[in-house]
Design an enzyme around this catalytic site. Sequence first.
Site, PDB file in Angstrom:
ATOM      1  N   GLU A  35       0.631  -1.309   0.162  1.00  0.00           N
ATOM      2  CA  GLU A  35      -0.157  -0.469  -0.141  1.00  0.00           C
ATOM      3  C   GLU A  35       1.205   0.780   0.437  1.00  0.00           C
ATOM      4  O   GLU A  35       2.004   1.121   0.833  1.00  0.00           O
ATOM      5  CB  GLU A  35      -1.025  -0.088   0.876  1.00  0.00           C
ATOM      6  CG  GLU A  35      -2.053   1.480   0.888  1.00  0.00           C
ATOM      7  CD  GLU A  35      -2.329   2.053  -0.145  1.00  0.00           C
ATOM      8  OE1 GLU A  35      -2.502   2.693  -0.544  1.00  0.00           O
ATOM      9  OE2 GLU A  35      -3.342   0.832  -1.034  1.00  0.00           O
ATOM     10  N   GLY A  41      -8.163   2.373   1.353  1.00  0.00           N
ATOM     11  CA  GLY A  41      -7.440   2.851  -0.078  1.00  0.00           C
ATOM     12  C   GLY A  41      -9.116   3.934  -0.293  1.00  0.00           C
ATOM     13  O   GLY A  41      -9.320   4.585   0.780  1.00  0.00           O
ATOM     14  N   LYS A  52     -20.446   8.831   3.413  1.00  0.00           N
ATOM     15  CA  LYS A  52     -21.466   9.231   4.516  1.00  0.00           C
ATOM     16  C   LYS A  52     -21.884  10.198   5.544  1.00  0.00           C
ATOM     17  O   LYS A  52     -23.050   9.998   6.041  1.00  0.00           O
ATOM     18  CB  LYS A  52     -22.113   7.425   5.031  1.00  0.00           C
ATOM     19  CG  LYS A  52     -21.850   6.901   3.232  1.00  0.00           C
ATOM     20  CD  LYS A  52     -22.623   7.086   2.355  1.00  0.00           C
ATOM     21  CE  LYS A  52     -22.645   6.530   1.217  1.00  0.00           C
ATOM     22  NZ  LYS A  52     -21.040   6.816   0.735  1.00  0.00           N
ATOM     23  N   GLY A 181     -22.051  15.878 -13.488  1.00  0.00           N
ATOM     24  CA  GLY A 181     -21.836  14.276 -13.606  1.00  0.00           C
ATOM     25  C   GLY A 181     -23.209  14.093 -13.231  1.00  0.00           C
ATOM     26  O   GLY A 181     -23.185  14.082 -11.509  1.00  0.00           O
ATOM     27  N   GLU A 204     -26.197  17.207 -17.244  1.00  0.00           N
ATOM     28  CA  GLU A 204     -26.022  15.484 -16.493  1.00  0.00           C
ATOM     29  C   GLU A 204     -25.904  15.722 -18.700  1.00  0.00           C
ATOM     30  O   GLU A 204     -26.926  15.935 -18.926  1.00  0.00           O
ATOM     31  CB  GLU A 204     -26.798  14.672 -16.093  1.00  0.00           C
ATOM     32  CG  GLU A 204     -27.040  13.118 -16.534  1.00  0.00           C
ATOM     33  CD  GLU A 204     -25.792  12.685 -17.114  1.00  0.00           C
ATOM     34  OE1 GLU A 204     -25.382  11.693 -18.286  1.00  0.00           O
ATOM     35  OE2 GLU A 204     -25.037  12.908 -15.967  1.00  0.00           O
ATOM     36  N   ALA A 270     -17.337  15.529 -11.328  1.00  0.00           N
ATOM     37  CA  ALA A 270     -17.919  13.545 -11.037  1.00  0.00           C
ATOM     38  C   ALA A 270     -18.714  13.163 -12.387  1.00  0.00           C
ATOM     39  O   ALA A 270     -19.353  12.590 -12.164  1.00  0.00           O
ATOM     40  CB  ALA A 270     -19.468  13.882 -10.001  1.00  0.00           C
ATOM     41  N   VAL A 273     -14.861   7.842 -13.202  1.00  0.00           N
ATOM     42  CA  VAL A 273     -13.404   7.628 -12.062  1.00  0.00           C
ATOM     43  C   VAL A 273     -12.782   6.274 -13.932  1.00  0.00           C
ATOM     44  O   VAL A 273     -13.204   5.974 -14.710  1.00  0.00           O
ATOM     45  CB  VAL A 273     -13.317   7.191 -11.325  1.00  0.00           C
ATOM     46  CG1 VAL A 273     -13.918   7.876 -10.062  1.00  0.00           C
ATOM     47  CG2 VAL A 273     -14.486   5.209 -11.254  1.00  0.00           C
ATOM     48  N   ASP A 312     -11.841  -1.907  -8.733  1.00  0.00           N
ATOM     49  CA  ASP A 312     -12.352  -1.234  -9.604  1.00  0.00           C
ATOM     50  C   ASP A 312     -11.260  -0.960 -10.893  1.00  0.00           C
ATOM     51  O   ASP A 312     -11.934  -0.819 -12.140  1.00  0.00           O
ATOM     52  CB  ASP A 312     -12.215   0.515  -9.254  1.00  0.00           C
ATOM     53  CG  ASP A 312     -13.390   0.594  -8.227  1.00  0.00           C
ATOM     54  OD1 ASP A 312     -14.194  -0.353  -7.926  1.00  0.00           O
ATOM     55  OD2 ASP A 312     -13.246   1.592  -7.559  1.00  0.00           O
ATOM     56  N   HIS A 445     -44.451  -5.700  11.411  1.00  0.00           N
ATOM     57  CA  HIS A 445     -45.141  -4.704  11.021  1.00  0.00           C
ATOM     58  C   HIS A 445     -44.816  -3.638  12.331  1.00  0.00           C
ATOM     59  O   HIS A 445     -44.617  -4.423  13.612  1.00  0.00           O
ATOM     60  CB  HIS A 445     -46.624  -5.112  10.815  1.00  0.00           C
ATOM     61  CG  HIS A 445     -47.684  -3.206  11.227  1.00  0.00           C
ATOM     62  ND1 HIS A 445     -47.872  -3.136   9.756  1.00  0.00           N
ATOM     63  CD2 HIS A 445     -48.563  -3.275  12.262  1.00  0.00           C
ATOM     64  CE1 HIS A 445     -48.324  -1.371  10.243  1.00  0.00           C
ATOM     65  NE2 HIS A 445     -48.487  -2.671  11.580  1.00  0.00           N
TER      66      HIS A 445
END
Length: 466
Positions: A35, A41, A52, A181, A204, A270, A273, A312, A445
């Site tokens: 690494e 990463g 997030k 994007g 977009e 954006a 990649v 990726d 429920h």
Amino acid sequence: MADTSFDLVVIGSGPGGYVAAIRAAQLGMKAAVVEREHLGGICLNWGCIPTKALLRSAEVYTHMQHAGDFGLSAEKVGFDIAKVVKRSRNVSKQLNSGVGHLLKKNKVTVIEGEGRLDGAGKIKVKGKDGKEAGYQAKHIVLATGARPRELPGLEPDKKQVWTYFEAMVPESMPKSLLVVGSGAIGIEFASFYRSLGAEVTVVEVLPQILPVEDEEIAAHARKRLEKQGIKILTSAKVTKLDKGKNKVTCTVEAEKGKSQTIEVEKVISAVGVVGNVENLNLDSTKVKVERDIIVADGLGRTAEPGVYAIGDVAGAPMLAHKASHEGVLCVEAIAGKEVHPLDKNLIPGCTYCHPQVASVGMTEKQAKEAGREVKVGRFPFIGNGKAIALGDADGLVKTVFDAKTGQLLGAHMVGAEVTELIQGYVVAMNLETTEAELMHSVFPHPTLSEMMHESVLDAYGRAIHF
């Protein structure tokens, strides 16, 4: 003397790399990871996790602004962008340390530096001090990840034109932004900055935002985002950026040559990649690279014996959970285990904007284009008691079945917590469940998951609560 010979070495310690190394160790292999920057990463340090944390801060801030709707009161509601960013970085730091602990626990050797292939079964690693060291491995797994794509004329300068790296750590809160994007990354940042009060425009090039999602779900998401004040321009592209002292003037060209200029403080690029395939010395091997992606089969095998690629750098969908699963499959195949190649149709996708979007499998359009006769079920959030109690009853659950066999072909959702709900459909599809099993399953429920049941029932004309 440090160990220099291993059964398996992984170059890259992202969610694909470190998981592959740990699984190899579990199977009795002597494993190592190379690494050059951060354990975990991009996902852990500059992607999935920190974004997030930012979005959670934005969500809490939004709820505080609407405290009165819940019979509560909150005065002088505000935010400190520096503290929001600091919390996000601390979350990543905590998990980064966790990955290090997991590797140590499983006796995986961590080699710091930038690795490259150096002949059959050999690796050279250049440390931060510039010195190189050689290593040997029977199996070498390339898990080098990806980086932001740069378009001519829209190159990020890290000051006025950002990638997701800069967008995650703003020094101050911009008053206006243009996001180029509308994939998951673009929409998540648009949602974050709009929630904190910025004027946001999304551009977009394709006709719909969230291009990989079902058209109906994407349209619902767009309506919600526009209601929040986000300006969205589809079938349009940014053709020019003129940078001023404290502004960027963006030329946006729409269909039929119509153009307009939009003035903002910051631009977020954006536009996807590209795989990190450089500096690996691939030219000296049989490894094939197409469009900045290493060509590998469903078990991570490249055209070069003993060299594998996952995550990726091995192609779409570029998602952390796909990388982790590929890592496990790759290593188990190396170990001689009986494994099935990855079925990319069963990989869920999630976008954590507000409202959230999640999906797995074929869209309605894809199923029809594949020649399938389909039955489609829908259930709106407004028909669900838990959604109404949460104060977030604007959303939709959509299911697509094969009309002849009852096979669940795809599931698509937009609304509160759908990124947590989607896994129910993922398990169902992996088990090759039909509508009959789903109809006869008992859902608790009151929960949002009941809408998943109702959507299945609706596909066969049996919905009860709407």
